[in-house]
Write a protein that holds these residues in place. Structure first.
Motif, mmCIF file in Angstrom:
data_model
loop_
_atom_site.group_PDB
_atom_site.id
_atom_site.type_symbol
_atom_site.label_atom_id
_atom_site.label_comp_id
_atom_site.label_asym_id
_atom_site.label_seq_id
_atom_site.Cartn_x
_atom_site.Cartn_y
_atom_site.Cartn_z
ATOM 1 N N SER A 9 -2.101 -5.330 -5.859
ATOM 2 C CA SER A 9 -2.082 -6.085 -4.602
ATOM 3 C C SER A 9 -1.544 -5.219 -3.463
ATOM 4 C CB SER A 9 -1.220 -7.345 -4.764
ATOM 5 O OG SER A 9 -1.620 -8.098 -5.892
ATOM 6 N N ASN A 10 -0.453 -4.493 -3.721
ATOM 7 C CA ASN A 10 0.115 -3.607 -2.703
ATOM 8 C C ASN A 10 -0.870 -2.511 -2.307
ATOM 9 O OD1 ASN A 10 2.596 -4.951 -2.569
ATOM 10 N ND2 ASN A 10 3.515 -3.688 -4.170
ATOM 11 N N TRP A 11 -1.566 -1.955 -3.313
ATOM 12 C CA TRP A 11 -2.537 -0.895 -3.035
ATOM 13 C C TRP A 11 -3.659 -1.417 -2.137
ATOM 14 C CZ3 TRP A 11 -7.751 -0.969 -4.223
ATOM 15 C CH2 TRP A 11 -8.444 0.224 -3.977
ATOM 16 N N LEU A 12 -4.165 -2.629 -2.451
ATOM 17 C CA LEU A 12 -5.268 -3.191 -1.676
ATOM 18 C C LEU A 12 -4.883 -3.383 -0.216
ATOM 19 C CD1 LEU A 12 -8.096 -4.588 -1.567
ATOM 20 C CD2 LEU A 12 -6.877 -6.730 -2.035
ATOM 21 N N ILE A 13 -3.708 -3.971 0.020
ATOM 22 C CA ILE A 13 -3.328 -4.302 1.395
ATOM 23 C C ILE A 13 -2.894 -3.059 2.156
ATOM 24 C CG2 ILE A 13 -0.855 -4.833 1.285
ATOM 25 C CD1 ILE A 13 -3.611 -7.191 2.584
ATOM 26 N N ALA A 14 -2.406 -2.038 1.434
ATOM 27 C CA ALA A 14 -2.010 -0.789 2.089
ATOM 28 C C ALA A 14 -3.216 -0.007 2.595
ATOM 29 C CB ALA A 14 -1.193 0.074 1.131
ATOM 30 N N LYS A 15 -4.398 -0.267 2.020
ATOM 31 C CA LYS A 15 -5.612 0.421 2.450
ATOM 32 C C LYS A 15 -6.128 -0.111 3.790
ATOM 33 C CE LYS A 15 -7.846 2.913 0.115
ATOM 34 N NZ LYS A 15 -7.927 4.379 0.051
ATOM 35 N N SER A 16 -5.567 -1.205 4.258
ATOM 36 C CA SER A 16 -6.008 -1.792 5.515
ATOM 37 C C SER A 16 -5.548 -0.945 6.699
ATOM 38 C CB SER A 16 -5.442 -3.207 5.658
ATOM 39 O OG SER A 16 -5.669 -3.708 6.965
ATOM 40 N N PRO A 17 -6.366 -0.834 7.738
ATOM 41 C CA PRO A 17 -5.928 -0.149 8.960
ATOM 42 C C PRO A 17 -4.847 -0.919 9.712
ATOM 43 C CG PRO A 17 -8.101 -1.136 9.274
ATOM 44 C CD PRO A 17 -7.780 -1.256 7.814
ATOM 45 N N LEU A 18 -4.705 -2.220 9.404
ATOM 46 C CA LEU A 18 -3.626 -3.010 9.996
ATOM 47 C C LEU A 18 -2.319 -2.700 9.273
ATOM 48 C CD1 LEU A 18 -5.483 -6.445 10.195
ATOM 49 C CD2 LEU A 18 -5.205 -4.779 12.027
ATOM 50 N N LYS A 19 -1.235 -2.745 9.967
ATOM 51 C CA LYS A 19 0.063 -2.436 9.374
ATOM 52 C C LYS A 19 0.760 -3.733 8.980
ATOM 53 C CE LYS A 19 0.806 1.901 11.892
ATOM 54 N NZ LYS A 19 0.674 2.744 10.710
ATOM 55 N N TYR A 20 0.609 -4.111 7.701
ATOM 56 C CA TYR A 20 1.280 -5.317 7.219
ATOM 57 C C TYR A 20 2.731 -5.027 6.858
ATOM 58 C CZ TYR A 20 -3.340 -7.426 7.058
ATOM 59 O OH TYR A 20 -4.568 -7.921 7.404
ATOM 60 N N ASP A 21 3.020 -3.780 6.524
ATOM 61 C CA ASP A 21 4.397 -3.312 6.387
ATOM 62 C C ASP A 21 5.214 -4.146 5.402
ATOM 63 O OD1 ASP A 21 6.448 -1.564 6.919
ATOM 64 O OD2 ASP A 21 7.225 -2.715 8.621
ATOM 65 N N LYS A 22 4.630 -4.404 4.224
ATOM 66 C CA LYS A 22 5.355 -5.089 3.159
ATOM 67 C C LYS A 22 5.021 -4.435 1.828
ATOM 68 C CE LYS A 22 3.911 -9.286 3.856
ATOM 69 N NZ LYS A 22 3.254 -9.125 5.144
ATOM 70 N N GLN A 23 5.997 -4.347 0.939
ATOM 71 C CA GLN A 23 5.788 -3.863 -0.426
ATOM 72 C C GLN A 23 6.432 -4.855 -1.379
ATOM 73 O OE1 GLN A 23 3.217 -1.270 -0.740
ATOM 74 N NE2 GLN A 23 4.668 -0.547 -2.269
ATOM 75 N N LEU A 24 5.609 -5.586 -2.124
ATOM 76 C CA LEU A 24 6.159 -6.573 -3.034
ATOM 77 C C LEU A 24 6.774 -5.900 -4.252
ATOM 78 C CD1 LEU A 24 3.366 -9.315 -2.986
ATOM 79 C CD2 LEU A 24 5.489 -9.233 -1.670
ATOM 80 N N ARG A 25 7.971 -6.381 -4.620
ATOM 81 C CA ARG A 25 8.694 -5.873 -5.784
ATOM 82 C C ARG A 25 8.866 -7.002 -6.789
ATOM 83 N NH1 ARG A 25 11.740 -4.278 -1.176
ATOM 84 N NH2 ARG A 25 12.995 -6.151 -1.525
ATOM 85 N N SER A 26 8.554 -6.739 -8.053
ATOM 86 C CA SER A 26 8.653 -7.775 -9.070
ATOM 87 C C SER A 26 10.092 -7.935 -9.554
ATOM 88 C CB SER A 26 7.754 -7.444 -10.259
ATOM 89 O OG SER A 26 7.924 -8.403 -11.286
ATOM 90 N N VAL A 27 10.604 -9.138 -9.457
ATOM 91 C CA VAL A 27 11.918 -9.452 -10.013
ATOM 92 C C VAL A 27 11.821 -9.493 -11.541
ATOM 93 C CG1 VAL A 27 13.716 -11.219 -10.141
ATOM 94 C CG2 VAL A 27 12.618 -10.704 -7.945
ATOM 95 N N ARG A 28 10.649 -9.839 -12.057
ATOM 96 C CA ARG A 28 10.459 -10.007 -13.497
ATOM 97 C C ARG A 28 10.272 -8.679 -14.220
ATOM 98 N NH1 ARG A 28 5.589 -12.729 -14.381
ATOM 99 N NH2 ARG A 28 6.325 -12.902 -16.523
#
Length: 676
Positions: free
Chosen positions: A303-322
């Motif tokens: 999911s992080n890889w997909l959204i990081a490929k966007s030219p828009l800067k969403y500027d979030k990295q999800l971290r799994s607590v589990r």
């Protein structure tokens, strides 16, 4: 509050003491927990719960937030959670001196289209010159209102988006036809005024217009609130933004949402309401929630890889607590029947070998049509399922038939409801109903209408008997429904034939819902604005609750499952071929749509695609001829090797005799590519 466990990011947001806050809450990071805790925090620190307004996009989600707060704090009595439209309706109804249309009744979406159809019937020139149907006129009007765009742009995006025209040709078409849209829309506005009706958009638009031009009225309404808490902020449209903007000076905004999950652009939602919050709202801050409690890290890596490929800067990295788990699976098929059979086998194997339940599985598709084959296979294999994204109860004809009687008693000027109600009965067609409506147009009460009806020869006595029986029940909507159904059941039974027994089971539920309302007007308005029983359709009335969920991605917000299958992540589907030519905004919304799908999985993510995707991403399929996206546009082109376990399962479809190995379903080679 001491017993409510929050992580550091959630706690910082909940205890924020500035003016306005935008909480960027990534998928599975506890946004509902955070907004619940914020409301509880405010109340526990002395804020009157009646001065806090919670806004969400469904009555269910708003109610859930309120109930969770009340469970934590007994003193939260009086806290309200509403949809935007319900909140505005309540403001209008409770302030008749400010809003002169406070006694108007609500047009639902189907009725809106009926009005446009009626207008086009009167305005044959507009209908014939444009060749546009009533529903498209309605969509153009709604686009203008909700996105605050020019009429020309709305026509281009709604009417001409799929037309094979150059920009110059589209501009010429608009110049030649725009006047017809202006005329029809003005006639629609006049119709609503004459018949004392408001549509959904009016509820917000009229408040914005009146409060925007009347500072004293604006101050009076805003003075009732200290804090406005907005859930799912990424789904707000420009019209809703303008509404919130009225309260920025006098109230505190606490908005929770994720710009990376904004997927309702086709309804007018604007991800910039989140993405550009700090630039738009003075004296505001932005905080992030990035600790994900739903998925394993391997699922989040995709999911992080997909959204990081966007030219828009969403500027979030999800971290799994589990923590860590298994890699997602990328599974290739050569047909949708092969795919559906494999998924069915996989679910049955999981239940047999791993003691899982059907409820542990969810299947997501870009469109509802993408699940037809799967439903066939599930039915044949005896796998119970529910579908999200089906028809709402409000859209059912038998419900609208009975509600037309109640609508008439609430507003005798409601010509649409009169037309629907009268034409239900034997011997009353278009001509007779028009004649009757012409005869009662000057009536001011239901009693006056009944007096006129008694002078007309009508075959079925229950035509008048139904209205006469419920005319004095305005303060008892539940009883009015029960009585109306009793009078109309013989007619409805004949009308719906063998299907009536199934349809009739909806009414006891609706009658029960109506018990919580004090007037027919209140019930009708709330039911129209917040339809009940629209969460999904069961495969059968007696289906067990242990069922697989099948959903379109747009209906999957808030859902999750242990194992999630995302169907056909292939070129031409992600992004959809028809959206590629529309520009970067549409392509990026397609990316966000896939992001939402991937983040529904808790422990196991299975992404399927067609075997030809490999050829397509390598450029060996004729892209121009087949309208396939180029390599840079396809989201899963050049996937990093470490993200997925890739599989090519054996095809159990036997081509030689053109039949399925199990003898159930014919082999069909196509996989749902949209080449047209």
């Amino acid at each position: 509050m001491d017993t409510f466990i929050l992580n550091a990011q959630q706690k910082a947001a909940v205890e924020y003491n500035g003016k306005h806050l935008m909480v960027l809450a990534g998928a599975g990071t506890g946004k509902t927990r955070t907004i619940v805790a914020r409301a509880a925090y405010l109340i526990s620190h002395g804020i009157d719960p009646r001065r806090i307004q919670i806004l969400s996009f469904t009555r269910k989600s708003a109610g859930e937030i309120v109930e969770r707060v009340k469970a934590m704090l007994p003193e939260a009595k009086g806290l309200d959670g509403s949809t935007f439209h319900s909140w505005c309706y309540r403001i209008i109804r409770s302030n008749p001196k400010i809003f002169p249309f406070s006694n108007f009744t609500i047009l639902d979406e189907s009725e809106q289209e009926d009005v446009f159809r009626f207008i086009l019937g009167q305005n044959r020139e507009a209908a014939e010159r444009t060749g546009i149907k009533a529903g498209i006129f309605k969509d153009v009007y709604s686009k203008v209102i909700n996105t605050r765009c020019a009429l020309s742009l709305a026509i281009k995006e709604v009417v001409l988006a799929e037309e094979r025209m150059t920009d110059a040709q589209k501009d010429e078409w608009i110049r030649n036809n725009k006047k017809y849209f202006e005329t029809v829309i003005n006639q629609y506005i006049d119709y609503k005024q004459l018949h004392k009706r408001l549509d959904y958009d009016d509820l917000l638009l009229q408040i914005i217009n009146i409060l925007g031009s009347n500072p004293d009225a604006k101050k009076h309404i805003a003075s009732k609130y200290d804090h406005i808490l907005v859930d799912e902020m990424q789904d707000t449209n420009p019209l809703q933004w303008d509404l919130l903007n009225l309260f920025i000076d006098d109230c505190h905004l606490f908005c929770v949402g994720d710009d990376a999950q904004s997927i309702y652009g086709f309804r007018g939602a604007d991800f910039r309401n989140v993405h550009s919050f700090k630039e738009r709202v003075p004296d505001s801050s932005v905080m992030k929630l990035e600790d994900n409690y739903r998925s394993t890290q391997e699922i989040l890596d995709v999911s992080n890889w997909l959204i990081a490929k966007s030219p828009l800067k969403y500027d979030k990295q999800l971290r799994s607590v589990r923590g860590a788990g298994n890699k997602p699976e990328l599974v290739h098929f050569n047909s949708e029947w092969h795919e559906a059979g494999w998924i069915a086998d996989d679910i049955i194997k999981g239940i047999t070998d791993s003691e899982k339940s059907y409820r542990d599985y969810m299947v997501l598709s870009r469109t509802s049509n993408g699940t037809r084959t799967l439903q066939t296979i599930f039915t044949e294999r005896g796998i119970p399922y529910q579908i999200f994204g089906g028809m709402r109860l409000l859209e059912s004809a038998h419900i609208r038939d009975v509600l037309s009687a109640l609508k008439i008693t609430a507003n005798v000027k409601d010509e649409l409801s009169w037309m629907r109600y009268l034409k239900l009965w034997q011997g009353i067609g278009n001509k007779t109903s028009v004649k009757i409506i012409e005869g009662i147009k000057d009536c001011m009460t239901i009693e006056d209408c009944l007096t006129v009806l008694k002078g007309i020869k009508i075959k079925d006595s229950d035509t008048m008997g139904t209205l006469d029986a419920i005319k004095d029940m305005n303060n008892n909507p539940s009883k009015a429904l029960e009585v109306a159904v009793g009078h109309m059941k013989n007619m409805l039974s004949a009308r719906y034939g063998d299907d009536w027994e199934r349809k009739s089971k909806d009414f006891p539920v609706l009658i029960k819902v109506a018990e919580s309302y004090s007037t027919i007007t209140e019930f009708l308005s709330d039911f129209t604005l917040n339809p009940v029983l629209d969460e999904g359709n069961m495969m059968a009335d007696d289906s067990p609750r242990d069922i697989v969920t099948i959903s379109t991605i747009h209906s999957a917000k808030g859902l999750e499952a242990d194992t999630c299958y995302v169907l056909n992540v292939s070129p031409g589907v992600y992004p959809m071929a028809r959206n590629i030519s529309k520009g970067s905004d549409e392509i990026e919304e397609e990316r966000r749509c896939l992001y939402v799908a991937l983040t529904r999985a808790k422990n196991r993510l299975v992404v399927t695609r067609n075997i030809r995707s490999i050829q397509c991403s390598n450029g060996t399929i004729g892209q121009e001829d087949n309208k396939m996206p180029n390599n840079d546009t396809y989201f899963f082109n050049e996937l990093p090797d470490n993200l997925f376990e890739t599989e090519y399962p054996k095809n159990e479809f036997i081509e030689q005799d053109n039949s399925y190995a199990g003898g159930m379903t014919p082999w069909i080679p196509a996989f749902g590519f949209d080449f047209n």
